[in-house]
Design an enzyme around this catalytic site. Structure first.
Site, PDB file in Angstrom:
ATOM      1  N   PHE B 185     -79.685 -33.301  12.147  1.00  0.00           N
ATOM      2  CA  PHE B 185     -81.051 -33.261  11.602  1.00  0.00           C
ATOM      3  C   PHE B 185     -81.064 -32.453  10.310  1.00  0.00           C
ATOM      4  O   PHE B 185     -80.201 -31.607  10.087  1.00  0.00           O
ATOM      5  CB  PHE B 185     -81.989 -32.632  12.648  1.00  0.00           C
ATOM      6  CG  PHE B 185     -83.418 -32.525  12.203  1.00  0.00           C
ATOM      7  CD1 PHE B 185     -84.140 -33.658  11.863  1.00  0.00           C
ATOM      8  CD2 PHE B 185     -84.050 -31.287  12.128  1.00  0.00           C
ATOM      9  CE1 PHE B 185     -85.453 -33.559  11.451  1.00  0.00           C
ATOM     10  CE2 PHE B 185     -85.371 -31.179  11.720  1.00  0.00           C
ATOM     11  CZ  PHE B 185     -86.077 -32.315  11.379  1.00  0.00           C
ATOM     12  N   SER B 186     -82.073 -32.706   9.489  1.00  0.00           N
ATOM     13  CA  SER B 186     -82.064 -32.193   8.123  1.00  0.00           C
ATOM     14  C   SER B 186     -81.969 -30.687   7.984  1.00  0.00           C
ATOM     15  O   SER B 186     -81.501 -30.219   6.966  1.00  0.00           O
ATOM     16  CB  SER B 186     -83.282 -32.695   7.367  1.00  0.00           C
ATOM     17  OG  SER B 186     -84.391 -32.686   8.188  1.00  0.00           O
ATOM     18  N   ASN B 187     -82.421 -29.913   8.966  1.00  0.00           N
ATOM     19  CA  ASN B 187     -82.295 -28.463   8.785  1.00  0.00           C
ATOM     20  C   ASN B 187     -81.079 -27.900   9.515  1.00  0.00           C
ATOM     21  O   ASN B 187     -80.922 -26.702   9.621  1.00  0.00           O
ATOM     22  CB  ASN B 187     -83.575 -27.752   9.227  1.00  0.00           C
ATOM     23  CG  ASN B 187     -83.829 -27.870  10.717  1.00  0.00           C
ATOM     24  OD1 ASN B 187     -82.979 -28.342  11.469  1.00  0.00           O
ATOM     25  ND2 ASN B 187     -84.994 -27.441  11.156  1.00  0.00           N
ATOM     26  N   LYS B 188     -80.219 -28.793   9.999  1.00  0.00           N
ATOM     27  CA  LYS B 188     -79.038 -28.329  10.721  1.00  0.00           C
ATOM     28  C   LYS B 188     -77.894 -27.996   9.747  1.00  0.00           C
ATOM     29  O   LYS B 188     -77.973 -28.261   8.547  1.00  0.00           O
ATOM     30  CB  LYS B 188     -78.588 -29.393  11.717  1.00  0.00           C
ATOM     31  CG  LYS B 188     -79.566 -29.606  12.881  1.00  0.00           C
ATOM     32  CD  LYS B 188     -79.710 -28.354  13.729  1.00  0.00           C
ATOM     33  CE  LYS B 188     -80.503 -28.610  15.008  1.00  0.00           C
ATOM     34  NZ  LYS B 188     -81.912 -29.006  14.758  1.00  0.00           N
ATOM     35  N   ILE B 189     -76.802 -27.458  10.318  1.00  0.00           N
ATOM     36  CA  ILE B 189     -75.687 -27.031   9.473  1.00  0.00           C
ATOM     37  C   ILE B 189     -75.023 -28.242   8.814  1.00  0.00           C
ATOM     38  O   ILE B 189     -74.735 -28.251   7.622  1.00  0.00           O
ATOM     39  CB  ILE B 189     -74.652 -26.243  10.301  1.00  0.00           C
ATOM     40  CG1 ILE B 189     -75.319 -25.012  10.921  1.00  0.00           C
ATOM     41  CG2 ILE B 189     -73.475 -25.824   9.415  1.00  0.00           C
ATOM     42  CD1 ILE B 189     -74.444 -24.249  11.872  1.00  0.00           C
TER      43      ILE B 189
END
Lengths: 383, 383
Positions: B185-189
């Protein structure tokens, strides 16, 4: 193995690529301004007040059914000849798919009389599929739904841009696209479709409450999203029901938005190819056309299918084409699948599935390649 | 709508490299968007990175959890023990299977992992699986949990959404259980927008997950395109949980920078821990040693006084332009879960969840930005 003429091919333009790269450069990848803009543009294109971008056509159907309150104990009428996702979505929400036969050659869409005979007190909804991009019998089904208080959901996964009511500027008729005659309309943005982004889907509705429910369920029924919190619009969130991750992301939305501007041109090109196929194959012995000239005019041409007299001749046709480097496919009826044997046998759907071949059709198909297909069909049919 | 406020220092920011962009552009130019060679390459690379036999790329981590549970045999009537201190998907995916999530407490303020002793108490004859979440990238005690699960004949599932390259005793997280679920997901590492992956050493789990991700179809579009097969069967109830080629290309490109990214996150985390060690009114969970094992996805801190959280967060944002978040509102307190399962008590989860604040953390957070975050928190905490 590499096909000389593949079934579908896709050409992504430089502006499309630039739109995706712009999005990636922005660093914001989850649903945000691009998804919002794509939804607005899609709604305007289809002529629906609300559009909700989702992860796939399957997700669109599942969320539409859930938003309409369909669940365990309910029966949903669907055609027996459709992609498996139509039936799967009904099963995913715990309801029972009831398969209806198709009208039969040349019309591969659902048969209204067969469908009527399958109504029971448990019937709650009808999923109307516009198969291969040809408009299904929405008029009689809309009336039936109104009379029996059923929900009409359109599976327009293959039919973006098709006309339920054709536009006629001379007569001052604005026209109405498919997806807007049911309470909810479902679309696919899968790679093979007229408007493709890879994986993606869309739900449209005129009903604000239904659209809001789809919107909520696509992202875990959270009361605020990452974009809202990023802009300081929400401190935290509640989860109000059991939702899903059926979100589209920004790069897909950017690609969809960029491509949407040309979708009518692409459909027009597909329509011209369909007409040209019909013209050249009309009088070929052993080959019958599907649908009609009128249906070609209103349809949006996901696929182009011809009918052979029987399965054996169809298989021979497909082998002949494959030997000429031409890729074809066919769409199994649901009852062909071992997972769906229990749902009954449907004579005309089975027949159409056994006899049709879908020929190469995409916006980039050249006249030369099409001629090769036509010549190969003529030869294989004669052999 | 409230006025839009974009933070000076966001919680998370993403900077993609020109190589990342080029990988996506190349894929788009190829014209092949649905799962194919790029997805296969990414799966192989990720499996190798983890040291695991099989990796199945999916549309999201929610999808990965759903398939992890289904392939562990979770079905209606079963229970799955999960933490409540997690994103809602961990529990929601249990409900998709018709099973019941049973919530376990965390170890405590110093360790936000699921408490194995509480898990032991909650085991029942109906327990089918236990899910460990590697919160913020710090290893949950999956060694102990694996043993406990083995003793009781239940499956261990790892929700490794936060932990794409974290370890326990030198072994990558996500490889201790029957399967591990990862998020892109977009805010993941390892962010690509939307995406997920299931990792497993169990061939049958991998095969079943692959089957279910694309409608339980016996072949895919790529196999048909390459002429490996011409038709397919559908043998069960599947989903569209596919990723697509542009997303796999982006993931593969970003995988090469993952270790550097995490190394930088560890540096920043150490600096945070050092700076916050002597500040009154806030504690930092986990240990300095555990930072070396962690992928350092986010920077959680725990305030002493729950009453002050809102004011501290508001102050950090309005006076210092520093965005913070809350990881997580506990799942068992969401209205959807209270409605289904009633009021439950998990004292440690509730106590920490009411006081947790998540500080900005991303690889290119500059030292002076980090200084501002620390100053903002210090000033807002001062009585």
């Amino acid at each position: 193995m590499s096909w000389q003429v593949p079934l579908t091919d896709l050409s992504i333009s430089e502006p499309d690529i630039e739109a995706v790269l712009d999005c990636l450069r922005s660093g914001w990848l989850t649903m945000g301004p691009r998804t919002e803009e794509f939804e607005r543009a899609f709604a305007a294109y289809v002529g629906a007040p609300h559009a909700v971008a989702v992860s796939s056509g399957s997700a669109a159907l599942q969320l539409a059914l859930l938003a309409a309150g369909i669940g365990p104990g309910d029966e949903v009428l669907i055609p027996a000849l459709t992609f498996v996702a139509t039936a799967e979505a009904v099963l995913q929400v715990g309801a029972e798919p009831v398969l209806c036969d198709i009208a039969g050659a040349p019309d591969l869409n659902v048969d209204v009389e067969d469908l009527k005979a399958r109504l029971t007190p448990r019937t709650r909804a009808i999923v109307l599929v516009h198969f291969m991009g040809y408009v299904g019998p929405w008029g009689p089904l809309r009336q039936l739904c109104d009379e029996h208080d059923l929900v009409l959901i359109e599976d327009a996964a293959q039919a973006i841009g098709a006309w339920a009511i054709p536009a006629d500027p001379d007569a001052g008729v604005a026209g109405q696209r498919v997806g807007t005659v049911g309470e909810l309309g479902c679309f696919s943005l899968f790679s093979k479709g007229q408007l493709c982004v890879g994986e993606g889907g869309m739900v449209v509705s005129a009903d604000e409450a239904l659209a809001a429910r789809v919107r909520s369920l696509r992202s875990h029924a959270m009361t605020s999203g990452t974009w809202d919190r990023h802009r300081g619009h929400a401190e935290s969130y509640d989860v109000t029901e059991v939702g899903f991750n059926f979100r589209l992301d920004e790069s897909r939305a950017a690609l969809g938005l960029s491509r949407l501007g040309r979708v009518d041109d692409d459909i027009e090109h597909r329509r011209a190819l369909a007409r040209r196929y019909r013209e050249h194959l009309r009088d070929v012995p052993g080959i019958a056309l599907t649908w009609s000239e009128e249906a070609v005019q209103t349809g949006s041409h996901f696929a182009f299918a011809v009918l052979s007299p029987d399965r054996e001749q169809r298989d021979r046709l497909r082998v002949g084409l494959a030997q000429a480097g031409i890729q074809t496919t066919f769409y199994p009826a649901l009852s062909n699948f071992s997972g769906y044997h229990a749902y009954g046998h449907h004579e005309r759907a089975g027949q159409a599935s056994a006899c049709h071949s879908a020929l190469p059709l995409h916006a980039g198909l050249s006249a030369e390649d099409q001629d090769a297909v036509i010549a190969a069909v003529c030869e294989a049919a004669a052999g | 709508m409230p006025a839009t406020t974009l933070p000076d220092i966001p919680l998370f920011d993403l900077a993609l490299s020109s190589a990342d962009l080029e990988a996506v552009a190349d894929t788009l130019r190829s014209g092949w968007l649905t799962m194919g060679p790029r997805t296969q390459r990414f799966e192989e690379a990720f499996a190798e990175h983890l040291g695991v036999q099989h990796a199945v790329a999916l549309s999201s981590c929610t999808a990965a959890l759903h398939l992890a549970y289904l392939t562990a045999g979770v079905s209606p009537g079963d229970e799955v023990i999960v933490p409540s201190f997690t994103f809602v998907a961990t529990a929601a995916a249990v409900i998709y299977c018709g099973a019941t999530p049973v919530f376990a407490d965390i170890v405590g303020e110093h360790d936000l992992s699921i408490d194995p002793d509480h898990v032991r108490e909650l085991l029942s004859p109906r327990t089918r699986a236990v899910t460990a979440v590697h919160f913020a990238g710090y290893p949950a005690p999956v060694d102990r949990l694996a043993q406990l699960c083995e003793e009781h004949g239940v499956a261990l599932i790892e929700d490794a959404a936060h932990a794409p390259s974290a370890t326990l005793a030198g072994r990558k997280l996500g490889t201790f259980g029957r399967s591990g679920a990862f998020s892109f997901f977009s805010n993941k590492i390892l962010s690509i927008g939307e995406g997920g992956l299931l990792a497993t050493d169990d061939e049958q789990v991998a095969r079943q997950a692959r089957h279910l991700r694309s409608h339980a179809m016996s072949s895919g579009t790529w196999e048909r395109h390459t002429g490996a097969t011409t038709t397919y069967d559908v043998t069960g109830l599947g989903f569209n949980y596919r990723t697509d080629e542009p997303h796999s290309a982006l993931a593969l490109s970003r995988l090469s920078g993952l270790e550097d990214d995490i190394a930088r996150r560890r540096e920043l985390t150490r600096a945070y821990r050092q700076a916050l060690a002597d500040i009154d009114g806030v504690s930092v969970p986990f240990t300095d040693e555990s930072v070396e094992q962690s992928s350092c996805y986010v920077m959680p801190v725990v305030l002493a006084d729950a009453e002050r959280r809102r004011e501290v967060r508001d102050g950090m944002m309005s006076r210092h332009g520093v965005q913070t978040s809350i990881y997580y509102p506990p799942v068992h307190r969401f209205s959807a879960y209270v409605e289904r399962y009633g009021q439950q008590s998990l004292p440690r989860t509730e106590s920490v969840a009411a006081r947790e604040v998540t500080l900005p953390l991303f690889a290119h957070l500059a030292p002076e930005q980090q200084r501002r975050v620390i100053d903002a928190l210090t000033q807002e905490l001062a009585p």
